[in-house]
Design a protein around this motif. Structure first.
Motif, PDB file in Angstrom:
ATOM      1  N   TYR A   2       2.787 -17.018   8.083  1.00  0.00           N
ATOM      2  CA  TYR A   2       2.857 -18.214   8.910  1.00  0.00           C
ATOM      3  C   TYR A   2       1.729 -19.180   8.557  1.00  0.00           C
ATOM      4  CZ  TYR A   2       6.069 -15.658  11.958  1.00  0.00           C
ATOM      5  OH  TYR A   2       7.128 -14.967  12.466  1.00  0.00           O
ATOM      6  N   SER A   3       2.063 -20.490   8.473  1.00  0.00           N
ATOM      7  CA  SER A   3       1.007 -21.492   8.397  1.00  0.00           C
ATOM      8  C   SER A   3       0.524 -21.819   9.800  1.00  0.00           C
ATOM      9  CB  SER A   3       1.503 -22.755   7.691  1.00  0.00           C
ATOM     10  OG  SER A   3       2.601 -23.309   8.390  1.00  0.00           O
ATOM     11  N   GLU A   4       1.433 -21.679  10.775  1.00  0.00           N
ATOM     12  CA  GLU A   4       1.063 -21.873  12.172  1.00  0.00           C
ATOM     13  C   GLU A   4       0.731 -20.515  12.786  1.00  0.00           C
ATOM     14  OE1 GLU A   4       3.090 -24.705  15.157  1.00  0.00           O
ATOM     15  OE2 GLU A   4       3.925 -22.719  15.592  1.00  0.00           O
ATOM     16  N   ARG A   7       0.860 -21.272  18.983  1.00  0.00           N
ATOM     17  CA  ARG A   7       1.415 -22.492  19.565  1.00  0.00           C
ATOM     18  C   ARG A   7       1.551 -22.309  21.073  1.00  0.00           C
ATOM     19  NH1 ARG A   7       6.568 -26.257  18.250  1.00  0.00           N
ATOM     20  NH2 ARG A   7       5.348 -26.547  16.376  1.00  0.00           N
ATOM     21  N   ASP A  27      -1.710 -26.393  18.927  1.00  0.00           N
ATOM     22  CA  ASP A  27      -1.276 -25.638  17.748  1.00  0.00           C
ATOM     23  C   ASP A  27      -2.524 -25.221  16.988  1.00  0.00           C
ATOM     24  OD1 ASP A  27       1.633 -26.174  18.006  1.00  0.00           O
ATOM     25  OD2 ASP A  27       1.010 -28.238  17.586  1.00  0.00           O
ATOM     26  N   GLN A  29      -3.519 -23.797  13.259  1.00  0.00           N
ATOM     27  CA  GLN A  29      -3.004 -23.591  11.910  1.00  0.00           C
ATOM     28  C   GLN A  29      -3.916 -22.650  11.127  1.00  0.00           C
ATOM     29  OE1 GLN A  29      -0.043 -24.986  11.084  1.00  0.00           O
ATOM     30  NE2 GLN A  29       0.032 -25.990  13.102  1.00  0.00           N
ATOM     31  N   ARG A  30      -3.333 -22.017  10.130  1.00  0.00           N
ATOM     32  CA  ARG A  30      -4.125 -21.169   9.243  1.00  0.00           C
ATOM     33  C   ARG A  30      -5.249 -21.988   8.606  1.00  0.00           C
ATOM     34  NH1 ARG A  30      -2.930 -16.460   7.524  1.00  0.00           N
ATOM     35  NH2 ARG A  30      -0.788 -16.717   8.262  1.00  0.00           N
ATOM     36  N   GLU A  32      -7.941 -23.219  10.058  1.00  0.00           N
ATOM     37  CA  GLU A  32      -8.591 -24.194  10.934  1.00  0.00           C
ATOM     38  C   GLU A  32      -9.781 -23.574  11.647  1.00  0.00           C
ATOM     39  OE1 GLU A  32      -5.577 -27.628  12.500  1.00  0.00           O
ATOM     40  OE2 GLU A  32      -5.595 -25.756  13.643  1.00  0.00           O
ATOM     41  N   ALA A 194      -7.815 -18.622  10.467  1.00  0.00           N
ATOM     42  CA  ALA A 194      -8.014 -19.502  11.620  1.00  0.00           C
ATOM     43  C   ALA A 194      -9.090 -18.900  12.515  1.00  0.00           C
ATOM     44  CB  ALA A 194      -6.711 -19.655  12.391  1.00  0.00           C
TER      45      ALA A 194
END
Length: 268
Positions: A2-4, A7, A27, A29-30, A32, A194
């Motif tokens: 997943y990039s997210e 959420r 959200d 994200q990866r 962050e 993240a």
């Protein structure tokens, strides 16, 4: 992959029949680096409990890796706020870090392949936080900054995809706090992990952040630091006049907005 990572939509959480905060939308994200900021008792640690699957929301939705949060998710590395280490503790740092790979089992798996993988993961984790030279040092002899690096290394041995760091800067002076923030930021970039870091003071973090989650007065504001940390944004969040100023050194100073809404879990 997943990039997210996470959420939330319309997320609401309560404790003891009282709403802690509501209508949270964010959200993660990866890769962050996110600061979770707000006054004491606002519900910052509550957010971590939700992500860890230790609490369930009573409104809205929260997904982590595309599914509702669950306890014991190995993709999440967590460093809790309170670590009490007695000065007489003789446990070596490498022993503690090794537990992160062993899954907190004091009796290790001694098969050759497992032992080698555990050793390599432990060495890599220590190296990634700049603590190789602390491997044989006892926990009781360490400074606050050294201990935070070791706890961080322990959380990294399982190669998590998200790190939750609860108040790691609380006991550190400004220089040590900035050093630890640099270590965390480098991990975010090199490991693409993240990271959410709970803090009271935004100043050691702000130059490295991608996003801010600000919790106050039962509300949650999320966005870029320059969007959230403004007079207008924080006045709207608190519901009373707030000023965001800069001192002579360029540090942010938030004036006003004392929060009367306390999270019973954090205040206890």
């Amino acid at each position: 992959m997943y990039s997210e990572i996470a959420r939330a939509r319309g997320l609401e959480v309560s404790y003891g029949g009282r709403v802690v905060w509501s209508d949270a939308n964010f959200d993660i994200q990866r890769g962050e680096f996110v600061a979770v900021i707000g006054p004491n008792g606002a519900g910052k640690t509550t957010l971590f409990r939700l992500l860890l699957g230790l609490l369930r929301p009573n409104g809205g939705s929260l997904n982590v890796f595309g599914a509702p949060p669950r306890r014991g998710n190995p993709k999440i590395g967590y460093v809790p706020q309170s670590h009490v280490v007695d000065k007489d503790t003789n446990v070596e740092a490498v022993q503690l870090v090794r537990l992160g790979y062993a899954g907190n089992r004091w009796i290790p798996n001694l098969t050759p392949g497992r032992f080698r993988a555990e050793r390599e993961a432990t060495e890599e984790a220590l190296r990634s936080v700049g603590a190789t030279d602390l491997a044989k040092k006892s926990l009781g002899a360490m400074s606050g900054g050294e201990l935070q690096r070791i706890f961080l290394a322990e959380a990294l041995t399982g190669r998590p995809e998200i790190l939750l760091l609860d108040e790691p800067l609380a006991s550190l002076d400004l220089r040590r706090a900035r050093e630890l923030v640099d270590v965390v930021s480098d991990l975010v970039r090199t490991r693409d992990v993240a990271t959410l870091l709970v803090a009271h003071d935004i100043n050691p973090l702000i130059r490295r952040l991608d996003k801010v989650i600000y919790i106050a007065n039962g509300r949650v504001a999320t966005g870029l630091p320059e969007e959230v940390l403004t007079t207008d944004s924080l006045t709207a969040l608190y519901g009373v006049p707030v000023e965001v100023l800069r001192d002579s050194r360029g540090n942010l100073v938030i004036v006003g907005g004392e929060d009367s809404h306390k999270d019973p879990q954090e205040a206890a």
